[in-house]
Motif scaffolding. Structure first.
Motif, mmCIF file in Angstrom:
data_model
loop_
_atom_site.group_PDB
_atom_site.id
_atom_site.type_symbol
_atom_site.label_atom_id
_atom_site.label_comp_id
_atom_site.label_asym_id
_atom_site.label_seq_id
_atom_site.Cartn_x
_atom_site.Cartn_y
_atom_site.Cartn_z
ATOM 1 N N TYR A 84 0.831 -1.200 0.000
ATOM 2 C CA TYR A 84 0.000 0.000 0.000
ATOM 3 C C TYR A 84 0.863 1.246 0.000
ATOM 4 O O TYR A 84 2.091 1.194 0.215
ATOM 5 C CB TYR A 84 -0.930 0.007 1.219
ATOM 6 N N ASP B 146 -10.264 4.608 2.406
ATOM 7 C CA ASP B 146 -9.068 3.761 2.426
ATOM 8 C C ASP B 146 -8.955 3.047 3.770
ATOM 9 O O ASP B 146 -8.598 1.869 3.843
ATOM 10 C CB ASP B 146 -7.810 4.595 2.193
ATOM 11 N N ASN C 149 -3.431 5.110 6.626
ATOM 12 C CA ASN C 149 -4.246 5.587 5.508
ATOM 13 C C ASN C 149 -4.990 6.848 5.912
ATOM 14 O O ASN C 149 -5.650 6.887 6.963
ATOM 15 C CB ASN C 149 -5.258 4.518 5.081
#
Length: 320
Positions: free
Chosen positions: A85, A156, A151
Motif C-alpha cells: 500500500y 481507504d 491511511n
C-alpha cells in the motif's frame, strides 16, 4: 463466408473491446492479476522471487469503485502472504465499519468489490477464505497487514477491514511492540518522506509444523514489514538518517520461538513481553525472507532507487 476484410475488422473490434475492458478493470479483474493496481508497488513492480503456485492469488483490494491496496492471498493458509500500500498517515480514531470478504475468491464472476461479510456466509466463501468464526474462541486477534492508521482517506481506512488483509496475531504483539512499530513508521515517513511511501507488510510461516486457528487459518510465526521512500528531506536529523530511503522490521508472534531472528528483551514486562520487534535494514530482512520463504526474494524494484534527497517545503504538514 466472411471476407478477409470483415475478419480483420472483427479482430480489431475484439482487441478494442479487450483494451477497453482492461482500462475499466474488467478484463483482468480484481483477483488473479495485479495489473489494475500496480501503483501500490515501487516502480509498478510487485516483489519478485516469492513462491509460485496456484494457491497464491493476487488481489486488487477494491472498495467504493476504487483500488485501495493490493494483497497476495494464500488460499491454503486463508491469509495474505503480504499486503502492499501507499502510506498516507492518518489522524483520529479507528473507523467504525464492518468486516468484509472478497467475493471473487469464492466465485469467478463474483462482485469485483469487497463486500460485508453476512452472518451466514455462503459455503464457497467459507472454503475459499477466512470468515469471522475462524477467529472466535481463539487466542488470536485479527492483525492488519495494511493498518488503518497508515491511511488518510476515510474510505481507504475502512477498506483495510477485510479478512483478506489480516492474519492471526497475538494480542501482546498487536497491541504492543508491533503497534508501536506502526506508529513509529507513520510518524517517521509522515515527517520526512516527500512523496509516495510504498509499504509491504507480510506473513512469515513457521519453518516446520504450521500452526492453525480452528484448523483453518494459518498462524504466522513472525510478521515483517518494509518501506520504500525514494524522495525524502535532505535536512534529516542525525537519528533519522539510517532509516531512509528504506528500512524494515520483523516482529515475533510466538513467545516460544527461538531468538535467531528476533532476540527477546529480558527486561520487557507486561503482555508485550516476548513479542519483540527488531528493526533492520531492507537487505537484512530480505536475507531472512530468503532463508524462510524463497532464495531470491526482492521486495522493491531497484532496491528503492530514487532522486537525491531534497530540501523540504516550508511549513511541512507531514501529509502527502
Amino acid at each position: 463466408m466472411p471476407s478477409q476484410r470483415e475478419m480483420l475488422g472483427d479482430r480489431r473490434g475484439a482487441v478494442r473491446l479487450l483494451l477497453l475492458a482492461s482500462l475499466l478493470g474488467l478484463a483482468l479483474g480484481e483477483v488473479g492479476d495485479f495489473s489494475p493496481c500496480l501503483r501500490f508497488f515501487h516502480g509498478d513492480a510487485p516483489p519478485t522471487g516469492l513462491p509460485a503456485g496456484g494457491r497464491l492469488t493476487p488481489v486488487c483490494q477494491r472498495f467504493k469503485n476504487q483500488y485501495r491496496f493490493a494483497s497476495l492471498y494464500d488460499r491454503q493458509r486463508r491469509a495474505p502472504l503480504y499486503s502492499a500500500y501507499l502510506l498516507t498517515p492518518a489522524a483520529g480514531k479507528r473507523p467504525k465499519t464492518h468486516w468484509k470478504y472478497e467475493p471473487q475468491l469464492a466465485f469467478s464472476r463474483g462482485n469485483p468489490e469487497m463486500q460485508v461479510l453476512p452472518k451466514t456466509p455462503d459455503q464457497n466463501v467459507i472454503e475459499s477464505q477466512a470468515v469471522l468464526p475462524d477467529y472466535s474462541n481463539s487466542t488470536y486477534t485479527k492483525g492488519h497487514l495494511n493498518p488503518s492508521l497508515h491511511n488518510y482517506d476515510p474510505d481507504d481506512r475502512k477498506a483495510t477491514f477485510t479478512l483478506t488483509n489480516v492474519v492471526p496475531q497475538k494480542k501482546g504483539s498487536n497491541g504492543g511492540p508491533w503497534a508501536r512499530l506502526e506508529e513509529a513508521v507513520r510518524a517517521r515517513l509522515g515527517a520526512f518522506c516527500l512523496g509516495p511511501a510504498h509499504v509491504i507488510t507480510g506473513f512469515l510461516p513457521y519453518a516446520s509444523g504450521q500452526r492453525w486457528i480452528n484448523g483453518r487459518v494459518a498462524v504466522p510465526e513472525y510478521m515483517w514489514s518494509a518501506y520504500c521512500c525514494p524522495s525524502y528531506s535532505a535536512s534529516l536529523p542525525r537519528g533519522a538518517r539510517p532509516f531512509l530511503p528504506t528500512y524494515a522490521a520483523v516482529g515475533r508472534n510466538d513467545r516460544d520461538s527461538g531468538e535467531e531472528i528476533v532476540p527477546v528483551d529480558p527486561a520487557a514486562k507486561g503482555s508485550g513481553r516476548g513479542y519483540d520487534v527488531r528493526q533492520l535494514p531492507l537487505a537484512d530482512l530480505e536475507g531472512v525472507l530468503r532463508q524462510r520463504l524463497a532464495p531470491n526474494v526482492s521486495l522493491f524494484q531497484g532496491q528503492c532507487a530514487g532522486p537525491p534527497p531534497v530540501d523540504p517545503p516550508r511549513n511541512p504538514t507531514g501529509m502527502f
